[in-house]
Design a protein around this motif. Structure first.
Motif, short mmCIF file in Angstrom:
data_model
loop_
_atom_site.label_atom_id
_atom_site.label_comp_id
_atom_site.label_asym_id
_atom_site.label_seq_id
_atom_site.Cartn_x
_atom_site.Cartn_y
_atom_site.Cartn_z
N ARG A 26 41.91 96.22 -29.78
CA ARG A 26 42.49 95.50 -28.63
C ARG A 26 41.43 94.63 -27.95
O ARG A 26 41.69 93.49 -27.58
CB ARG A 26 43.08 96.53 -27.64
CG ARG A 26 43.68 95.93 -26.39
CD ARG A 26 45.02 95.22 -26.68
NE ARG A 26 45.46 94.45 -25.55
CZ ARG A 26 45.60 93.12 -25.53
NH1 ARG A 26 45.37 92.40 -26.61
NH2 ARG A 26 46.00 92.50 -24.45
N LEU A 27 40.22 95.19 -27.79
CA LEU A 27 39.15 94.43 -27.14
C LEU A 27 38.72 93.25 -28.03
O LEU A 27 38.47 92.15 -27.54
CB LEU A 27 37.96 95.34 -26.83
CG LEU A 27 38.25 96.47 -25.83
CD1 LEU A 27 37.03 97.38 -25.68
CD2 LEU A 27 38.67 95.94 -24.46
N GLN A 31 38.98 89.35 -27.03
CA GLN A 31 37.81 88.45 -27.04
C GLN A 31 38.05 87.25 -27.95
O GLN A 31 37.60 86.14 -27.64
CB GLN A 31 36.56 89.23 -27.47
CG GLN A 31 36.09 90.17 -26.36
CD GLN A 31 34.74 90.81 -26.63
OE1 GLN A 31 34.34 90.98 -27.78
NE2 GLN A 31 34.07 91.19 -25.56
N ALA A 37 37.12 90.34 -22.51
CA ALA A 37 38.13 91.40 -22.54
C ALA A 37 37.96 92.28 -21.31
O ALA A 37 36.89 92.32 -20.71
CB ALA A 37 37.96 92.24 -23.81
N SER A 38 39.04 92.97 -20.96
CA SER A 38 38.92 93.90 -19.82
C SER A 38 39.71 95.15 -20.13
O SER A 38 40.79 95.10 -20.72
CB SER A 38 39.45 93.24 -18.55
OG SER A 38 40.80 92.90 -18.71
N MET A 39 39.13 96.28 -19.75
CA MET A 39 39.83 97.54 -19.94
C MET A 39 39.78 98.34 -18.65
O MET A 39 38.82 98.27 -17.89
CB MET A 39 39.21 98.35 -21.09
CG MET A 39 37.76 98.70 -20.94
SD MET A 39 37.19 99.70 -22.36
CE MET A 39 35.46 99.96 -21.90
N VAL A 63 32.48 94.62 -31.10
CA VAL A 63 32.85 94.13 -29.76
C VAL A 63 31.61 93.57 -29.08
O VAL A 63 30.52 94.15 -29.18
CB VAL A 63 33.43 95.30 -28.91
CG1 VAL A 63 33.71 94.85 -27.48
CG2 VAL A 63 34.68 95.88 -29.56
N TRP A 65 30.11 93.73 -26.04
CA TRP A 65 30.26 94.54 -24.82
C TRP A 65 29.76 93.82 -23.58
O TRP A 65 30.15 94.18 -22.46
CB TRP A 65 29.58 95.89 -25.00
CG TRP A 65 30.29 96.72 -26.03
CD1 TRP A 65 29.91 96.91 -27.33
CD2 TRP A 65 31.53 97.45 -25.87
NE1 TRP A 65 30.84 97.70 -27.98
CE2 TRP A 65 31.83 98.05 -27.11
CE3 TRP A 65 32.41 97.63 -24.80
CZ2 TRP A 65 32.98 98.82 -27.31
CZ3 TRP A 65 33.55 98.40 -24.98
CH2 TRP A 65 33.83 98.98 -26.23
N VAL A 68 32.78 92.42 -21.67
CA VAL A 68 33.90 93.34 -21.38
C VAL A 68 33.81 93.75 -19.91
O VAL A 68 32.77 94.20 -19.44
CB VAL A 68 33.84 94.59 -22.28
CG1 VAL A 68 34.94 95.58 -21.88
CG2 VAL A 68 33.98 94.21 -23.76
N ASP A 145 43.48 93.51 -19.96
CA ASP A 145 44.01 93.48 -21.33
C ASP A 145 44.64 94.81 -21.70
O ASP A 145 45.67 94.84 -22.36
CB ASP A 145 42.89 93.15 -22.32
CG ASP A 145 42.44 91.71 -22.19
OD1 ASP A 145 43.31 90.82 -22.33
OD2 ASP A 145 41.26 91.47 -21.90
#
Ligand SMILES: O=C(O)[C@H](O)[C@@H](O)[C@H](O)[C@H](O)COP(=O)(O)O
Length: 256
Positions: A26-27, A31, A37-39, A63, A65, A68, A145
């Motif tokens: 998902r990340l 991206q 991306a955001s979690m 990823v 990071w 993120v 996200d």
């Protein structure tokens, strides 16, 4: 709001591995699409197992990071570093081992933080932090996200508990007192804020969750069963182990 879909895994360990793999993908997808991306993280035992699984997943290095954003859906209002804080657990299980940009990690307030031992002031400050990260021209919230939620035996998600006054709070972030799950004072995103996330994943493991999961998927009301009111904009995904899925309504079982 999206229709819920259900994925069932054999046991808690496989559930945690599968959610970890999904999270990394998902990340990566976010991206690829948005350049970042955001979690939104949650607390509890199954969440900690997911974080530990991400930490040892080789694909996690795919990823970026440093791009993120990390937010929390709820937090226990305790001093920074307290082992009961969701932040402390997530840092120990995963975040401390990732090359994150510290400016993009947004823990919820601590009771010994700059806003002091006042959960209302802490909640207001977190709302302001969310607003500062909002996209220009958008409402006072950033893009999420993926937002993960554990599910309580009583059907709570984040720190939105059944029949609790938090349901009447129209602010994006609420200070919760009198939580039936200790500790009693907490900070939480409210359900309307949770429901701005692109994808909401409800993760539950164990037979003691089966009733709440079954009722939420059978269409219970969100005040009685908050998990029933958590929905992502484009996807609402229930990620369960077999024990937690025991009372999933038959019409959804085909999606297993
Ligand atoms: O602060 C917390 O405790 C949580 O954020 C809470 O909402 C949790 O996710 C559920 O209670 C499920 O927890 P378990 O996975 O441990 O049952």
């Amino acid at each position: 709001m999206s229709e819920a879909s259900v994925a069932v895994h054999a046991d808690a360990d496989l559930l945690a591995q599968a959610v970890a793999a999904r999270l990394v993908v998902r990340l990566l997808d976010a991206q690829a699409e948005r350049g970042q991306a955001s979690m939104v993280l949650t607390g509890g035992r199954i969440a900690a197992a997911v974080y530990r699984a991400v930490a040892v997943l080789p694909a996690r290095d795919a990823v970026d990071w440093s791009r993120v954003d990390v937010w929390w859906g709820d937090e226990r209002f305790l001093p920074a570093g307290d082992p009961e804080r969701n932040e402390t657990q997530a840092r120990a299980a995963l975040l401390d081992g990732l090359p994150l940009d510290p400016a993009r990690v947004h823990p919820m307030p601590a009771s010994d933080g700059p806003t002091g031992d006042d959960p209302e002031a802490g909640a207001a400050e977190y709302a302001a932090e969310l607003a500062r990260a909002a996209r220009p021209g958008h409402a006072a919230l950033p893009h999420f996200d993926v937002l993960m939620l554990g599910v309580g035996e009583d059907g709570h998600v984040a720190s939105v508990f059944p029949e609790h006054p938090v349901h009447h709070d129209t602010r994006p972030v609420s200070a919760v007192r009198g939580s039936p799950k200790p500790p009693p004072v907490r900070t939480t995103l409210t359900l309307p804020t949770i429901n701005t996330a692109e994808e909401v994943w409800l993760v539950a493991s164990g037979a003691d969750k089966a009733r709440a999961v079954g009722m939420a998927l059978a269409g219970a009301g969100p005040v009685q069963l908050p998990a029933a009111g958590a929905q992502g904009v484009s996807r609402t995904l229930w990620l369960l182990d077999r024990a937690a899925a025991a009372e999933v309504p038959p019409r959804l079982r085909s999606l297993r």
